[in-house]
Design an enzyme around this catalytic site. Structure first.
Site, PDB file in Angstrom:
ATOM      1  CG  HIS A 113      24.152 -17.584   0.413  1.00 18.11           C
ATOM      2  ND1 HIS A 113      24.960 -16.485   0.258  1.00 18.11           N
ATOM      3  CD2 HIS A 113      24.850 -18.442   1.204  1.00 18.11           C
ATOM      4  CE1 HIS A 113      26.088 -16.656   0.929  1.00 18.11           C
ATOM      5  NE2 HIS A 113      26.056 -17.841   1.505  1.00 18.11           N
ATOM      6  CG  HIS A 142      26.554 -14.720  -2.593  1.00 20.81           C
ATOM      7  ND1 HIS A 142      26.316 -15.967  -3.142  1.00 20.81           N
ATOM      8  CD2 HIS A 142      27.556 -14.910  -1.704  1.00 20.81           C
ATOM      9  CE1 HIS A 142      27.155 -16.847  -2.636  1.00 20.81           C
ATOM     10  NE2 HIS A 142      27.917 -16.234  -1.738  1.00 20.81           N
ATOM     11  CD  GLN A 191      30.570 -26.241   4.414  1.00 22.30           C
ATOM     12  OE1 GLN A 191      31.167 -25.542   5.221  1.00 22.30           O
ATOM     13  NE2 GLN A 191      29.606 -25.759   3.634  1.00 22.30           N
ATOM     14  CD  GLN A 232      32.563 -22.348   9.774  1.00 19.93           C
ATOM     15  OE1 GLN A 232      31.606 -22.920  10.272  1.00 19.93           O
ATOM     16  NE2 GLN A 232      32.610 -22.082   8.467  1.00 19.93           N
TER      17      GLN A 232
HETATM   18  P1  AMP Z   1      28.584 -19.696   3.477  1.00 15.84           P
HETATM   19  O1  AMP Z   1      27.599 -18.623   3.848  1.00 15.84           O
HETATM   20  O2  AMP Z   1      29.724 -19.205   2.664  1.00 15.84           O
HETATM   21  O3  AMP Z   1      28.977 -20.572   4.646  1.00 15.84           O
HETATM   22  O4  AMP Z   1      27.793 -20.675   2.484  1.00 15.84           O
HETATM   23  C1  AMP Z   1      26.554 -21.217   2.841  1.00 15.84           C
HETATM   24  C2  AMP Z   1      26.178 -22.228   1.796  1.00 15.84           C
HETATM   25  O5  AMP Z   1      26.090 -21.604   0.524  1.00 15.84           O
HETATM   26  C3  AMP Z   1      27.205 -23.364   1.652  1.00 15.84           C
HETATM   27  O6  AMP Z   1      26.528 -24.595   1.498  1.00 15.84           O
HETATM   28  C4  AMP Z   1      27.952 -22.976   0.408  1.00 15.84           C
HETATM   29  O7  AMP Z   1      28.514 -24.072  -0.264  1.00 15.84           O
HETATM   30  C5  AMP Z   1      26.855 -22.332  -0.413  1.00 15.84           C
HETATM   31  N1  AMP Z   1      27.410 -21.435  -1.439  1.00 15.84           N
HETATM   32  C6  AMP Z   1      28.359 -20.484  -1.256  1.00 15.84           C
HETATM   33  N2  AMP Z   1      28.668 -19.907  -2.434  1.00 15.84           N
HETATM   34  C7  AMP Z   1      27.900 -20.513  -3.372  1.00 15.84           C
HETATM   35  C8  AMP Z   1      27.763 -20.366  -4.793  1.00 15.84           C
HETATM   36  N3  AMP Z   1      28.483 -19.481  -5.486  1.00 15.84           N
HETATM   37  N4  AMP Z   1      26.878 -21.173  -5.437  1.00 15.84           N
HETATM   38  C9  AMP Z   1      26.137 -22.080  -4.740  1.00 15.84           C
HETATM   39  N5  AMP Z   1      26.223 -22.262  -3.403  1.00 15.84           N
HETATM   40  C10 AMP Z   1      27.097 -21.491  -2.739  1.00 15.84           C
END
Ligand code: AMP
Length: 290
Positions: A46, A43, A162, A70
């Protein structure tokens, strides 16, 4: 089109051997590389990480892997969204050089005899309600850093515990990769974007921004000298009376991730929260300095 770069067409790589070769080639060609680890269902949050990666490096590598270690039994591993074709297209339009999308069997072969322990960094916040979660995160990111030895890795502030744990892991395990934080991207009403927001019903989605409002209120009052406990209780009750099930609302020390009863001046803190709306868990946080 950028000239002289190795990847003018985005590569989708599924094996560790090939990704190591690809990163090695980029590096020997003198390119600075950035890794953006994700679990897919990409989204705008990312995308902001990818944009930040472009600012810091010549070539951006996005990993997409829903990491089983995880997720605890009973969590949403099976139903976690996996729109891989859409994700690949998004990466292409964001000028990503390589997508690394390994299978489970590629990442985990045979029995694992060694485990990680994030100790007290995982004792509170999400670590407390998701036992083993951060040990799994450390395990997979350690593997990613070994297979994708980029110059820099970008992680979101959205998952602050994290981020702090991975920063600590990189320092303790001597990973030479630089760890960079990127700000949280929000919907217009304040809700932090998340791959899990799609689980929310329209009614739940309407209530979801209240977590962010609670964190703002707690942070503002704590920074102006009010005792954390009272303001946390007040906001917790407000959330509960509006249909949220509060998992935690806490102020923790930025470095130790331990809850604090009072704030010292000149220190850095995190106000963090997790709530459930129905079965969907939402997390968010604010970082502040006194
Ligand atoms: P995930 O796919 O949820 O494991 O997230 C992958 C990366 O995207 C991680 O470093 C998250 O912290 C980051 N992330 C997830 N949501 C957001 C957001 N709303 N804004 C910025 N980074 C995000």
């Amino acid at each position: 089109m950028r000239t002289g770069l190795f990847f003018e067409i985005m590569e989708v790589i599924k094996t560790k051997r090939e990704i190591r070769q690809a990163v090695h080639k980029l590096k020997t060609d003198g390119h600075k590389t950035a890794l953006v680890p994700t679990m897919g269902a990409l989204h705008e949050g990312h995308v902001s990480l990818i944009k930040k990666a472009h600012e810091l490096a010549d070539d951006v590598i996005v990993s997409i892997f829903v990491n089983p270690t995880q997720f605890a039994p009973g969590e949403d591993f099976e139903k976690y969204p996996r729109p891989i074709e859409q994700d690949i297209e998004l990466c292409r339009s964001e000028k990503v050089s390589v997508v690394f999308a390994p299978s489970r069997e590629e990442m985990y072969r045979g029995t694992s005899y060694i485990s990680f322990d994030v100790k007290e960094l995982g004792a509170h916040l999400c670590g407390r309600s998701r036992p083993g979660h951060f040990n799994g995160v450390v395990q997979i990111v350690n593997k990613l850093f070994n297979n994708v030895p980029a110059d820099v890795a970008i992680f979101g502030q959205k998952d602050i515990q994290q981020f702090r744990i991975l920063e600590t892991m990189a320092a303790e395990f001597d990973h030479v990769i630089e760890i960079v934080m990127s700000e949280t991207i929000r919907a217009e009403d304040g809700l932090a974007l998340s791959s899990r927001n799609r689980y929310l019903s329209p009614q739940e989605r309407q209530k979801a921004p209240m977590l962010y409002e609670a964190l703002l209120s707690i942070t503002q009052k704590a920074a102006s000298g009010e005792a954390p406990e009272a303001i946390i209780t007040e906001q917790s009750q407000k959330l509960e009376s509006n249909g949220h099930r509060v998992d935690y609302l806490q102020i923790v020390d930025y470095n130790t991730l331990q809850p604090v009863k009072s704030l010292q001046s000149g220190e850095k803190y995190i106000t963090a929260g997790a709530i459930y709306l129905g079965n969907t868990r939402i997390i968010d946080n604010r970082i502040f300095q006194t």
